[in-house]
Scaffold this active site. Structure first.
Site, short mmCIF file in Angstrom:
data_model
loop_
_atom_site.label_atom_id
_atom_site.label_comp_id
_atom_site.label_asym_id
_atom_site.label_seq_id
_atom_site.Cartn_x
_atom_site.Cartn_y
_atom_site.Cartn_z
N LEU A 79 35.11 32.67 46.84
CA LEU A 79 36.51 33.05 47.05
C LEU A 79 36.83 34.42 46.46
O LEU A 79 37.52 35.24 47.08
CB LEU A 79 37.43 31.98 46.44
CG LEU A 79 38.93 32.17 46.59
CD1 LEU A 79 39.34 32.21 48.06
CD2 LEU A 79 39.67 31.05 45.86
N VAL A 80 36.34 34.69 45.26
CA VAL A 80 36.69 35.95 44.60
C VAL A 80 35.99 37.15 45.22
O VAL A 80 36.27 38.29 44.83
CB VAL A 80 36.40 35.89 43.07
CG1 VAL A 80 37.27 34.84 42.41
CG2 VAL A 80 34.92 35.64 42.78
N GLN A 90 41.48 28.64 35.94
CA GLN A 90 41.38 27.90 34.68
C GLN A 90 40.16 28.38 33.90
O GLN A 90 39.05 28.43 34.43
CB GLN A 90 41.26 26.41 34.96
CG GLN A 90 41.25 25.54 33.72
CD GLN A 90 41.04 24.08 34.04
OE1 GLN A 90 39.97 23.70 34.53
NE2 GLN A 90 42.04 23.26 33.81
N GLN A 92 37.17 28.37 31.19
CA GLN A 92 36.29 27.47 30.43
C GLN A 92 36.08 27.98 29.01
O GLN A 92 35.48 27.30 28.20
CB GLN A 92 34.95 27.33 31.15
CG GLN A 92 35.03 26.55 32.44
CD GLN A 92 33.67 26.41 33.12
OE1 GLN A 92 32.72 27.15 32.82
NE2 GLN A 92 33.56 25.49 34.05
N ARG A 159 29.69 26.22 27.43
CA ARG A 159 30.03 26.11 28.87
C ARG A 159 28.89 26.55 29.79
O ARG A 159 28.91 26.25 30.98
CB ARG A 159 31.28 26.93 29.18
CG ARG A 159 31.07 28.42 29.01
CD ARG A 159 32.32 29.22 29.32
NE ARG A 159 32.12 30.62 28.95
CZ ARG A 159 32.66 31.64 29.60
NH1 ARG A 159 33.42 31.43 30.65
NH2 ARG A 159 32.44 32.89 29.20
N ASN A 175 47.93 39.10 50.60
CA ASN A 175 48.86 39.54 51.63
C ASN A 175 48.36 39.01 52.98
O ASN A 175 47.22 38.53 53.09
CB ASN A 175 49.06 41.06 51.62
CG ASN A 175 47.83 41.84 52.06
OD1 ASN A 175 47.21 41.55 53.08
ND2 ASN A 175 47.48 42.87 51.30
N ASN A 181 41.83 38.16 57.38
CA ASN A 181 40.40 38.43 57.19
C ASN A 181 39.70 37.24 56.59
O ASN A 181 38.59 36.86 56.99
CB ASN A 181 40.24 39.66 56.30
CG ASN A 181 38.79 39.97 55.99
OD1 ASN A 181 38.25 39.55 54.96
ND2 ASN A 181 38.14 40.71 56.85
N ARG A 186 36.06 32.55 56.83
CA ARG A 186 35.88 31.25 56.19
C ARG A 186 36.26 30.05 57.06
O ARG A 186 35.94 28.92 56.71
CB ARG A 186 36.67 31.21 54.88
CG ARG A 186 36.28 32.31 53.91
CD ARG A 186 34.80 32.32 53.56
NE ARG A 186 34.48 33.35 52.58
CZ ARG A 186 33.29 33.51 52.01
NH1 ARG A 186 32.30 32.70 52.34
NH2 ARG A 186 33.08 34.47 51.13
#
Length: 246
Positions: A79-80, A90, A92, A159, A175, A181, A186
């Protein structure tokens, strides 16, 4: 843990904002006069024309924010990569996971022996994390750290034993152009199953608030030919029906 997606905020009247911004490019009038003349009917007509022309820069003026839970670190690593976006995940480092949740692929769930191996591995990861965080915390306390400082320093190294399956939570803002895109890449059948499920759910939710704008959003084959070449799934008709019916 099941996928949970919620559209928590978005630009008010997104389609009207885009229509006004785009019309300004072609008008001698000011934005107030343009906005006054915008009706629901001519906004829809203009947006349809805008989308058909592929004039995408005006759609950057509106954004959408999602709260996402029940996804794996494997998904968020993908995703990033969509860099024109904002992410708050979140941590760790700051959140001690006394019992971490995890995502089990359907292929593993369908095989009892595979599922057993998977769950046992997750349990071992938790045990290792607990032992490492306790051991490191004790070491740091003995070196003079406070309990809270020692725990934070301990869990940021403990972790490392967590797997890609580890469940995480993330807030994402994109946006509309970046979202388009994201959906092209995806929602494609060649995308990894988990992020494809996420993209499909996000698409469902933005269509509820901006149905004209996202009418043809989805994999690249929705409006044209497949861009995957020899890697194509060969199911253009099925994909078009699936995403046009969302």
């Amino acid at each position: 843990m099941a996928l949970k997606v919620k559209l928590i905020e978005y630009t008010p009247n997104p389609e009207r904002v885009i229509a006004a911004a785009a019309k300004l490019c072609y008008s001698a009038s000011g934005i107030d006069e343009i906005a006054e003349k915008l009706t629901e009917e001519n906004t829809e007509k203009f947006l349809n024309m805008l989308v058909s022309y592929g004039h995408e820069s005006p759609i950057e003026h509106v954004s959408f924010t999602f709260a996402i839970e029940g996804v794996s670190r494997s998904l968020t690593h993908q995703l990033v990569r969509h860099r024109i976006a904002s992410f708050s995940q979140q941590s760790q480092r700051y959140v001690k996971l006394k019992q971490f949740e995890y995502v089990i692929p359907d292929s593993v769930k369908a095989d009892e022996e595979a599922k057993k191996i998977f769950i046992e591995t997750m349990e071992k990861c938790q045990e290792a994390y607990n032992m490492l965080s306790d051991r490191l915390k004790e070491k740091y306390v003995n070196e003079g750290m406070t309990n809270s400082a020692a725990e934070k320093k301990a869990i940021e190294d403990a972790r490392y034993v967590f797997p890609n399956a580890c469940e995480t939570k993330i807030v994402v803002t994109m946006n509309a152009r970046s979202l388009m895109n994201f959906f092209r890449h995806r929602c494609c059948s060649r995308a990894q199953w988990e992020i494809r499920a996420l993209a499909s759910e996000m698409l469902k939710q933005v269509k509820l608030v901006a149905p004209v704008l996202f009418k043809y959003a989805g994999p690249s084959c929705l409006k044209g030919s497949c861009t995957e070449g020899k890697m194509s799934c060969g199911k253009i008709n099925e994909m078009r029906k699936l995403y046009l019916d969302i």
